[in-house]
Write an enzyme that holds these catalytic residues in place. Structure first.
Site, PDB file in Angstrom:
ATOM      1  N   ASP A   1     -38.822  53.127  -4.911  1.00 36.41           N
ATOM      2  CA  ASP A   1     -37.423  53.404  -5.239  1.00 36.41           C
ATOM      3  C   ASP A   1     -36.415  52.511  -4.537  1.00 36.41           C
ATOM      4  O   ASP A   1     -35.248  52.870  -4.409  1.00 36.41           O
ATOM      5  CB  ASP A   1     -37.119  54.867  -4.904  1.00 36.41           C
ATOM      6  CG  ASP A   1     -37.445  55.201  -3.449  1.00 36.41           C
ATOM      7  OD1 ASP A   1     -37.545  54.262  -2.642  1.00 36.41           O
ATOM      8  OD2 ASP A   1     -37.594  56.398  -3.128  1.00 36.41           O
TER       9      ASP A   1
ATOM     10  N   GLU B   1     -46.301  54.482  -7.512  1.00 36.57           N
ATOM     11  CA  GLU B   1     -45.550  55.635  -6.983  1.00 36.57           C
ATOM     12  C   GLU B   1     -44.443  56.021  -7.976  1.00 36.57           C
ATOM     13  O   GLU B   1     -43.267  56.177  -7.635  1.00 36.57           O
ATOM     14  CB  GLU B   1     -44.949  55.359  -5.596  1.00 36.57           C
ATOM     15  CG  GLU B   1     -44.570  56.622  -4.842  1.00 36.57           C
ATOM     16  CD  GLU B   1     -43.912  56.357  -3.482  1.00 36.57           C
ATOM     17  OE1 GLU B   1     -42.689  56.168  -3.432  1.00 36.57           O
ATOM     18  OE2 GLU B   1     -44.638  56.334  -2.478  1.00 36.57           O
TER      19      GLU B   1
ATOM     20  N   GLU C   1     -31.698  55.761  -4.127  1.00 37.20           N
ATOM     21  CA  GLU C   1     -33.126  55.755  -4.492  1.00 37.20           C
ATOM     22  C   GLU C   1     -33.438  56.556  -5.756  1.00 37.20           C
ATOM     23  O   GLU C   1     -34.308  56.166  -6.535  1.00 37.20           O
ATOM     24  CB  GLU C   1     -33.979  56.257  -3.321  1.00 37.20           C
ATOM     25  CG  GLU C   1     -34.097  55.289  -2.148  1.00 37.20           C
ATOM     26  CD  GLU C   1     -32.913  55.329  -1.200  1.00 37.20           C
ATOM     27  OE1 GLU C   1     -31.997  56.169  -1.394  1.00 37.20           O
ATOM     28  OE2 GLU C   1     -32.878  54.505  -0.262  1.00 37.20           O
TER      29      GLU C   1
ATOM     30  N   HIS D   1     -33.203  56.985   8.897  1.00 32.96           N
ATOM     31  CA  HIS D   1     -32.536  55.761   8.437  1.00 32.96           C
ATOM     32  C   HIS D   1     -31.803  55.906   7.116  1.00 32.96           C
ATOM     33  O   HIS D   1     -31.214  54.952   6.618  1.00 32.96           O
ATOM     34  CB  HIS D   1     -33.577  54.639   8.276  1.00 32.96           C
ATOM     35  CG  HIS D   1     -34.465  54.861   7.086  1.00 32.96           C
ATOM     36  ND1 HIS D   1     -35.568  55.666   7.126  1.00 32.96           N
ATOM     37  CD2 HIS D   1     -34.383  54.405   5.805  1.00 32.96           C
ATOM     38  CE1 HIS D   1     -36.150  55.690   5.941  1.00 32.96           C
ATOM     39  NE2 HIS D   1     -35.445  54.943   5.116  1.00 32.96           N
TER      40      HIS D   1
ATOM     41  N   ARG E   1     -29.374  56.374   3.966  1.00 31.83           N
ATOM     42  CA  ARG E   1     -27.940  56.140   3.741  1.00 31.83           C
ATOM     43  C   ARG E   1     -27.127  57.444   3.737  1.00 31.83           C
ATOM     44  O   ARG E   1     -26.036  57.492   4.268  1.00 31.83           O
ATOM     45  CB  ARG E   1     -27.740  55.460   2.390  1.00 31.83           C
ATOM     46  CG  ARG E   1     -27.737  53.957   2.462  1.00 31.83           C
ATOM     47  CD  ARG E   1     -27.505  53.366   1.069  1.00 31.83           C
ATOM     48  NE  ARG E   1     -27.104  51.962   1.159  1.00 31.83           N
ATOM     49  CZ  ARG E   1     -27.934  50.988   1.496  1.00 31.83           C
ATOM     50  NH1 ARG E   1     -29.179  51.238   1.808  1.00 31.83           N
ATOM     51  NH2 ARG E   1     -27.493  49.743   1.549  1.00 31.83           N
TER      52      ARG E   1
ATOM     53  N   HIS F   1     -34.553  52.224  13.466  1.00 30.42           N
ATOM     54  CA  HIS F   1     -34.449  51.315  12.311  1.00 30.42           C
ATOM     55  C   HIS F   1     -33.407  50.231  12.609  1.00 30.42           C
ATOM     56  O   HIS F   1     -32.394  50.503  13.270  1.00 30.42           O
ATOM     57  CB  HIS F   1     -34.024  52.154  11.101  1.00 30.42           C
ATOM     58  CG  HIS F   1     -34.169  51.471   9.769  1.00 30.42           C
ATOM     59  ND1 HIS F   1     -33.359  50.438   9.376  1.00 30.42           N
ATOM     60  CD2 HIS F   1     -35.030  51.672   8.739  1.00 30.42           C
ATOM     61  CE1 HIS F   1     -33.700  50.034   8.157  1.00 30.42           C
ATOM     62  NE2 HIS F   1     -34.725  50.781   7.748  1.00 30.42           N
TER      63      HIS F   1
HETATM   64  C1  UD1 Z   1     -34.060  50.172   2.487  1.00 34.45           C
HETATM   65  C2  UD1 Z   1     -34.150  50.908   1.155  1.00 34.45           C
HETATM   66  C3  UD1 Z   1     -34.559  52.368   1.365  1.00 34.45           C
HETATM   67  C4  UD1 Z   1     -35.816  52.455   2.207  1.00 34.45           C
HETATM   68  C5  UD1 Z   1     -35.638  51.665   3.483  1.00 34.45           C
HETATM   69  C6  UD1 Z   1     -36.930  51.648   4.253  1.00 34.45           C
HETATM   70  C7  UD1 Z   1     -32.588  50.276  -0.662  1.00 34.45           C
HETATM   71  C8  UD1 Z   1     -31.229  50.409  -1.189  1.00 34.45           C
HETATM   72  N1  UD1 Z   1     -32.835  50.905   0.501  1.00 34.45           N
HETATM   73  O1  UD1 Z   1     -32.985  50.771   3.207  1.00 34.45           O
HETATM   74  O2  UD1 Z   1     -34.797  52.978   0.110  1.00 34.45           O
HETATM   75  O3  UD1 Z   1     -36.063  53.806   2.496  1.00 34.45           O
HETATM   76  O4  UD1 Z   1     -35.278  50.315   3.177  1.00 34.45           O
HETATM   77  O5  UD1 Z   1     -36.754  51.296   5.586  1.00 34.45           O
HETATM   78  O6  UD1 Z   1     -33.416  49.612  -1.236  1.00 34.45           O
HETATM   79  N2  UD1 Z   1     -32.410  45.066   8.850  1.00 34.45           N
HETATM   80  C9  UD1 Z   1     -32.831  44.080   9.700  1.00 34.45           C
HETATM   81  N3  UD1 Z   1     -34.162  43.723   9.690  1.00 34.45           N
HETATM   82  C10 UD1 Z   1     -35.076  44.331   8.910  1.00 34.45           C
HETATM   83  C11 UD1 Z   1     -34.647  45.361   8.066  1.00 34.45           C
HETATM   84  C12 UD1 Z   1     -33.313  45.710   8.025  1.00 34.45           C
HETATM   85  O7  UD1 Z   1     -32.040  43.509  10.436  1.00 34.45           O
HETATM   86  O8  UD1 Z   1     -36.262  43.969   8.965  1.00 34.45           O
HETATM   87  C13 UD1 Z   1     -30.968  45.441   8.826  1.00 34.45           C
HETATM   88  C14 UD1 Z   1     -30.112  44.345   8.169  1.00 34.45           C
HETATM   89  O9  UD1 Z   1     -28.856  44.313   8.801  1.00 34.45           O
HETATM   90  C15 UD1 Z   1     -29.962  44.856   6.740  1.00 34.45           C
HETATM   91  C16 UD1 Z   1     -29.846  46.346   6.993  1.00 34.45           C
HETATM   92  O10 UD1 Z   1     -30.782  46.618   8.039  1.00 34.45           O
HETATM   93  O11 UD1 Z   1     -28.838  44.321   6.085  1.00 34.45           O
HETATM   94  C17 UD1 Z   1     -30.067  47.234   5.815  1.00 34.45           C
HETATM   95  O12 UD1 Z   1     -31.252  46.931   5.106  1.00 34.45           O
HETATM   96  P1  UD1 Z   1     -31.411  47.485   3.586  1.00 34.45           P
HETATM   97  O13 UD1 Z   1     -32.744  47.092   3.072  1.00 34.45           O
HETATM   98  O14 UD1 Z   1     -30.233  47.103   2.791  1.00 34.45           O
HETATM   99  O15 UD1 Z   1     -31.318  49.054   3.760  1.00 34.45           O
HETATM  100  P2  UD1 Z   1     -32.273  50.076   4.454  1.00 34.45           P
HETATM  101  O16 UD1 Z   1     -31.410  51.145   5.028  1.00 34.45           O
HETATM  102  O17 UD1 Z   1     -33.247  49.386   5.302  1.00 34.45           O
HETATM  103  N1  UDP Z   2     -43.252  53.018  10.049  1.00 34.36           N
HETATM  104  C1  UDP Z   2     -43.695  51.974  10.869  1.00 34.36           C
HETATM  105  N2  UDP Z   2     -43.043  51.753  12.054  1.00 34.36           N
HETATM  106  C2  UDP Z   2     -41.996  52.507  12.467  1.00 34.36           C
HETATM  107  C3  UDP Z   2     -41.538  53.550  11.622  1.00 34.36           C
HETATM  108  C4  UDP Z   2     -42.183  53.770  10.413  1.00 34.36           C
HETATM  109  O1  UDP Z   2     -44.659  51.288  10.513  1.00 34.36           O
HETATM  110  O2  UDP Z   2     -41.463  52.245  13.553  1.00 34.36           O
HETATM  111  C5  UDP Z   2     -43.933  53.226   8.747  1.00 34.36           C
HETATM  112  C6  UDP Z   2     -44.307  54.640   8.394  1.00 34.36           C
HETATM  113  O3  UDP Z   2     -45.591  54.977   8.893  1.00 34.36           O
HETATM  114  C7  UDP Z   2     -44.269  54.635   6.879  1.00 34.36           C
HETATM  115  C8  UDP Z   2     -43.183  53.623   6.562  1.00 34.36           C
HETATM  116  O4  UDP Z   2     -42.995  52.854   7.742  1.00 34.36           O
HETATM  117  O5  UDP Z   2     -45.480  54.145   6.311  1.00 34.36           O
HETATM  118  C9  UDP Z   2     -41.918  54.331   6.179  1.00 34.36           C
HETATM  119  O6  UDP Z   2     -40.853  53.450   6.161  1.00 34.36           O
HETATM  120  P1  UDP Z   2     -39.358  53.931   6.188  1.00 34.36           P
HETATM  121  O7  UDP Z   2     -39.263  55.228   6.890  1.00 34.36           O
HETATM  122  O8  UDP Z   2     -38.568  52.787   6.722  1.00 34.36           O
HETATM  123  O9  UDP Z   2     -38.989  54.055   4.643  1.00 34.36           O
HETATM  124  P2  UDP Z   2     -39.141  55.205   3.537  1.00 34.36           P
HETATM  125  O10 UDP Z   2     -40.563  55.614   3.476  1.00 34.36           O
HETATM  126  O11 UDP Z   2     -38.217  56.319   3.913  1.00 34.36           O
HETATM  127  O12 UDP Z   2     -38.662  54.544   2.291  1.00 34.36           O
END
Ligand code: UD1
Ligand code: UDP
Length: 372
Positions: free
Chosen positions: A99, A121, A135, A209, A211, A242
């Site tokens: 998603d 999924e 999502e 984490h 939104r 996160h």
């Molecule tokens: C995204 C997904 C969410 C998922 C989550 C898993 C969307 C809209 N959101 O949300 O569904 O649950 O990932 O974790 O697709 N950042 C870093 N390094 C990283 C990752 C993130 O610096 O490796 C920071 C950056 O500033 C980035 C921000 O986090 O711009 C947000 O990342 P983004 O993928 O837009 O949103 P998530 O909240 O991570």
């Molecule tokens: N996870 C990880 N390291 C962490 C936190 C989570 O590897 O520090 C793994 C967790 O076991 C799961 C996945 O990341 O498999 C979940 O990711 P996240 O919570 O970012 O996203 P969501 O599942 O909510 O989309």
């Protein structure tokens, strides 16, 4: 014999964890499949951690992540850049996961290119357009444009049937997250000593984490953590924070440097699985953690008011507690004080899969895209 060309696309940590077993399965069957991997790198560091663990070297890396990126730029960049990737790699099928905005935009790109897409999924729903945001609409959209739906459970199958999409193939496969978890737990004994946890205290693992939880809700969660730590001298929290700045800022402001609260960087998947296993209670708003923790026999309190993963809630090992501070404190305290309740929630169950989902998906694709 020519091979089935499968283009697997993912961009964030959870997608990578859940698609890695599938990529590995295609690699194992290299006589039948030409596996092509495209990462959008919607996440950078958190994605690279997973690529390293599973030893996946992408054929295409769109490298789109920007600090504090927004939904418009992620969507536009993935949609545009995927056009070239699809034209260059000429896949028989494109696979997306779950998603995220990466998945939604990559599926749309495949649809525009008239290449069939498969949704891994598929069929998860809350039926609330704004919760989780974005999502819920991302997955509805991905389901709508994909032709192959790999649904983890009966509930997700029912949801897909209700959507009545034409030209669709629906299969129950289980969730590939269990393939990843079982493989990782089996093959890794990670050392967690760097965290500095006290072995005499009960550990509560926290991740958050989403939104919808930005702003007040995440502050409430932190305040509940502070209150619980003060009330209970025998517990400690560990929170891999996160990298999203909307999470980092309030969490560090409220919890940094506090006694028995360990804020750490996002963990690699192997040590994180070990930490889940060693924790007493897990508090989370993560989708993936909600699926993994029940199979490890850990009680999960979900920091949300609805979930698209109702199966473990129905079994009683996962409970929705929302983001009200007093309610979180009450529910955690209840698990700490009430052994019966704790035992009931710690039963190991596996409603999301049996570790064979990737094999089933590869079998289906072999049959559907058979080449002479
Ligand atoms: C995204 C997904 C969410 C998922 C989550 C898993 C969307 C809209 N959101 O949300 O569904 O649950 O990932 O974790 O697709 N950042 C870093 N390094 C990283 C990752 C993130 O610096 O490796 C920071 C950056 O500033 C980035 C921000 O986090 O711009 C947000 O990342 P983004 O993928 O837009 O949103 P998530 O909240 O991570
Ligand atoms: N996870 C990880 N390291 C962490 C936190 C989570 O590897 O520090 C793994 C967790 O076991 C799961 C996945 O990341 O498999 C979940 O990711 P996240 O919570 O970012 O996203 P969501 O599942 O909510 O989309």
């Amino acid at each position: 014999m020519s091979k089935i060309r499968v283009l697997t696309v993912f961009g964030t940590r959870p997608e990578a964890i859940k698609m890695a077993p599938l990529v590995k399965e295609f690699e194992k069957r290299s006589d039948k499949f030409k596996s092509i991997v495209c990462v959008t790198a919607q996440h950078r560091q958190m994605l690279d951690q997973v690529l390293k663990l599973f030893d996946i070297k992408p054929d295409f890396d769109l490298n789109i992540m920007k600090p504090n990126q927004d939904l418009w730029t992620i969507t536009a960049e993935v949609l545009m850049l995927m056009k070239d990737v699809i034209e260059t790699s000429k896949p028989d099928i494109v696979l997306v996961h779950g998603d995220t905005t990466t998945s939604m935009a990559a599926a749309l790109s495949a649809f525009y290119a008239k290449v069939p897409a498969g949704h891994v999924e598929a069929g998860l729903r809350t039926f609330d357009k704004y919760y989780p945001f974005p999502e819920e609409i991302n997955r509805v959209f991905a389901d709508a444009v994909c032709s192959y739906h790999f649904a983890p459970t009966e509930t997700s199958i029912d949801n897909l049937k209700k959507s009545a999409i034409s030209d669709t193939h629906i299969y129950k496969t289980g969730n590939t997250v269990i393939d990843a978890l079982l493989h990782t737990v089996e093959n890794n004994k990670s050392d967690l000593s760097y965290i500095g946890l006290n072995p005499d205290l009960k550990t509560i693992l926290l991740t958050s984490h989403r939104r919808e939880n930005f702003g007040e809700p995440i502050k409430n969660i932190c305040k509940a953590v502070l209150e619980l730590t003060e009330k209970n001298q025998d517990i400690q929290f560990v929170y891999p924070v996160h990298l999203n700045p909307n999470v980092q800022q309030p969490v560090r402001e409220l919890l940094e440097g506090k006694e028995r609260i360990h804020l750490i960087d996002p963990m690699e998947y192997a040590p994180f699985s070990t930490l889940m296993k060693e924790s007493h209670i897990i508090m989370t708003d993560s989708g993936g953690v909600q699926e993994e923790a029940p199979s490890l026999g850990k009680p999960v309190l979900v920091l949300r008011s609805t979930t698209e993963r109702p199966e473990a809630v129905e079994y009683g090992t996962v409970k929705l507690v929302g983001t009200d501070k007093d309610n979180i404190v009450k529910e955690v305290q209840n698990l700490l004080d009430n052994d019966e309740e704790y035992k009931k929630m710690s039963e190991a169950i596996n409603p999301y899969g049996d570790g064979l989902a990737s094999r089933r998906i590869a079998d289906i694709l072999e049959k559907e895209f058979k080449k002479d």
